[in-house]
Design a protein around this motif. Sequence first.
Motif, PDB file in Angstrom:
ATOM      1  N   ARG A 106      37.506  29.649  42.917  1.00 15.92           N
ATOM      2  CA  ARG A 106      36.913  30.751  42.158  1.00 15.92           C
ATOM      3  C   ARG A 106      37.911  31.896  41.917  1.00 15.92           C
ATOM      4  O   ARG A 106      37.605  32.838  41.191  1.00 15.92           O
ATOM      5  N   ILE A 107      39.066  31.825  42.557  1.00 16.31           N
ATOM      6  CA  ILE A 107      40.031  32.925  42.473  1.00 16.31           C
ATOM      7  C   ILE A 107      40.518  33.164  41.045  1.00 16.31           C
ATOM      8  O   ILE A 107      40.620  34.326  40.608  1.00 16.31           O
ATOM      9  N   PRO A 108      40.851  32.147  40.249  1.00 15.93           N
ATOM     10  CA  PRO A 108      41.310  32.431  38.874  1.00 15.93           C
ATOM     11  C   PRO A 108      40.305  33.226  38.049  1.00 15.93           C
ATOM     12  O   PRO A 108      40.685  34.172  37.339  1.00 15.93           O
ATOM     13  N   ALA A 109      39.022  32.855  38.129  1.00 15.99           N
ATOM     14  CA  ALA A 109      38.006  33.593  37.365  1.00 15.99           C
ATOM     15  C   ALA A 109      37.873  35.017  37.880  1.00 15.99           C
ATOM     16  O   ALA A 109      37.717  35.964  37.102  1.00 15.99           O
ATOM     17  N   LEU A 110      37.953  35.183  39.201  1.00 15.85           N
ATOM     18  CA  LEU A 110      37.863  36.518  39.798  1.00 15.85           C
ATOM     19  C   LEU A 110      39.045  37.377  39.355  1.00 15.85           C
ATOM     20  O   LEU A 110      38.879  38.547  38.990  1.00 15.85           O
ATOM     21  N   ALA A 111      40.243  36.797  39.382  1.00 12.84           N
ATOM     22  CA  ALA A 111      41.443  37.539  38.992  1.00 12.84           C
ATOM     23  C   ALA A 111      41.360  37.978  37.533  1.00 12.84           C
ATOM     24  O   ALA A 111      41.751  39.098  37.175  1.00 12.84           O
ATOM     25  N   GLN A 112      40.856  37.109  36.676  1.00 12.39           N
ATOM     26  CA  GLN A 112      40.736  37.455  35.261  1.00 12.39           C
ATOM     27  C   GLN A 112      39.783  38.627  35.068  1.00 12.39           C
ATOM     28  O   GLN A 112      40.058  39.546  34.286  1.00 12.39           O
ATOM     29  N   ALA A 113      38.658  38.614  35.789  1.00 12.33           N
ATOM     30  CA  ALA A 113      37.694  39.710  35.672  1.00 12.33           C
ATOM     31  C   ALA A 113      38.264  41.016  36.206  1.00 12.33           C
ATOM     32  O   ALA A 113      37.923  42.097  35.724  1.00 12.33           O
TER      33      ALA A 113
END
Length: 603
Positions: A106-113
């Motif tokens: 889930r880290i990539p989506a979190l980083a993008q947000a």
Amino acid sequence: MNPRPHLSAKPAARRQGAGPSARRRMLLVIGVLGAASVGLVARAFDLQVVRKQFYQDQGDARFLREVDIPVSRGTIFDRNGEPLAVSTPMVSITAVPSEVLDNADRIPALAQALGINPDDLKSYLEQRSDRDFAYLRRQMSPDAAQAVIDLAVPGVNGQREYKRYYPSGEVTAHVLGFTNIDDHGQEGLELAFDSWLAGKKGAKRVIRDRMGHVVEDVEQVRAPQPGQNLTLSLDRRIQFLAYSELKKQLDDVDADSGEMVVLDVRTGEILAMVSLPTYNPNAVTGTNGSQRRNRAVTDVVEPGSTMKPFTMAAALSSGKFTPTTPQIDTGNGHFMYYGHDIHDDSANGVLTPTGVLTKSSNVGAAKIAIQLDTQFLYNSYRAFGFGDSTGSGFPGESSGLLKVGHTWRPLEKATIAYGYGMNLTPLQLANAYATLADDGVMHPPTFIKDGDNPGKQIVTPQIAHELVTMLETVTAPGGTATRAQIANYSVAGKTGTAHLAAVGGYAKNNYNSLFAGIVPATDPRLVGVIVINNPKKGYFGGDVSAPVFQRVMDGALRLLDVPPDNIGRWYVGGPMQAGGGLAGNAPPQSSQGDSSAQEVVEP
């Protein structure tokens, strides 16, 4: 015939005892179950009695937490109720690093947000994997933060905070200062009144689920106390006017920096205080201490000829002088004193004490000071606040420098009389002129509106009135500050031009240009002081600083509805109309090339 077996006979296998009996098996099972029961009872006793508190604390640590209840910092208003500093709600994104790492996909989506690099986010979390709390992003807008929270990443939560916002930006930056990311005052009045504005956070116990989300408020531990509002003496309209006019003048004369202070003479309230260059308190990152320093309070200058009215105040108070007597012979503009040439740039001959101010004669001021008792002169200067803090409460305020009188050498006594050998802040100078304007009563300058600000009598009302009248001649035709005149208002004031101090003495071609003025002169309401540091295009106070005074105070008088006291008299930009009270109607001459040049002298 086969014999019939006897009924009591046992089979061979049974007789040999090949396996346990049912009774023994039963006993074995009962024993095992009993031992297990005892073990369970012992374990339960250990958990519920012996180590109950330990496990209760561990459980609470995972599900029952004490969290802060954030409070809003108090709003800062100007004297008319206009907001100068407000707190807006924001959301900071927090995380339990280990839980986020357990869901690495889930880290990539979190980083993008969050608007950050995924690899950087993962590295950041790994470095804090042994912690239960870490900030991922501070003070996001509520909408942007909600988009992050909506991802429902395990261990990621939002925390309400407040961010300070300054609607006037750089116009009020040096007075207000700013807060850090934790909403604590760092500079200016935000720092001075931090305990008043900040309030106190509350606290409550909450239950969180395994995702870290709050599912229930258990109890309030401490009630929150929001910060208290603060109403300043500043008038945002006058502040903006002073900022705009000073900035324009610094550009026009190519100066390094400048300051302006406007005081209400009856209360000591600071209506405007500007220091340039400035900075944007809404974006402090990248600024330096020089930009953030409020020079009107923290920096000192030698006042030059703006000091002469206070030498004259001592002279009048001594009883040896009046505005018209005795006559002072300034000769050809040169006065050799202890091997030093105190000089004016033109010959003024014999002058009255009023003429010494009108023509800004260094020779005249020095000759007056020489005739006064040294301790008396020193005490008079001290009474006007020189060499001491004004008591405004502004962080980092300088006291200036005035050497103790008994240490003065004869030459020092003479040069201090016209503003060399001592230094002061623009606020100190403004406060001293306000004392003259308010019948000789000094009110400590204050940034707070309608505060209890009693005054102290420094000189008699008669002497104060005489000095203001004498200073009116400085802005009249023939004086050194004709460009300070305001249409329909009488103006009293004094120009000052002083060499900048340098290693081993004074810089030959670098100056500070000053003007201090009082309006209306017949019924004083406002005092304004302007200091322009190291102008490259002109340097006389009458040419460089007086025009700023004229433009700012002209607007301020009208904004405050101060009635005109001088309708029909001559003023800069127009001839004297019928009924005027000043002799002659010739247009003003530039102070450069006339007697204002007498202000400049190397002590």
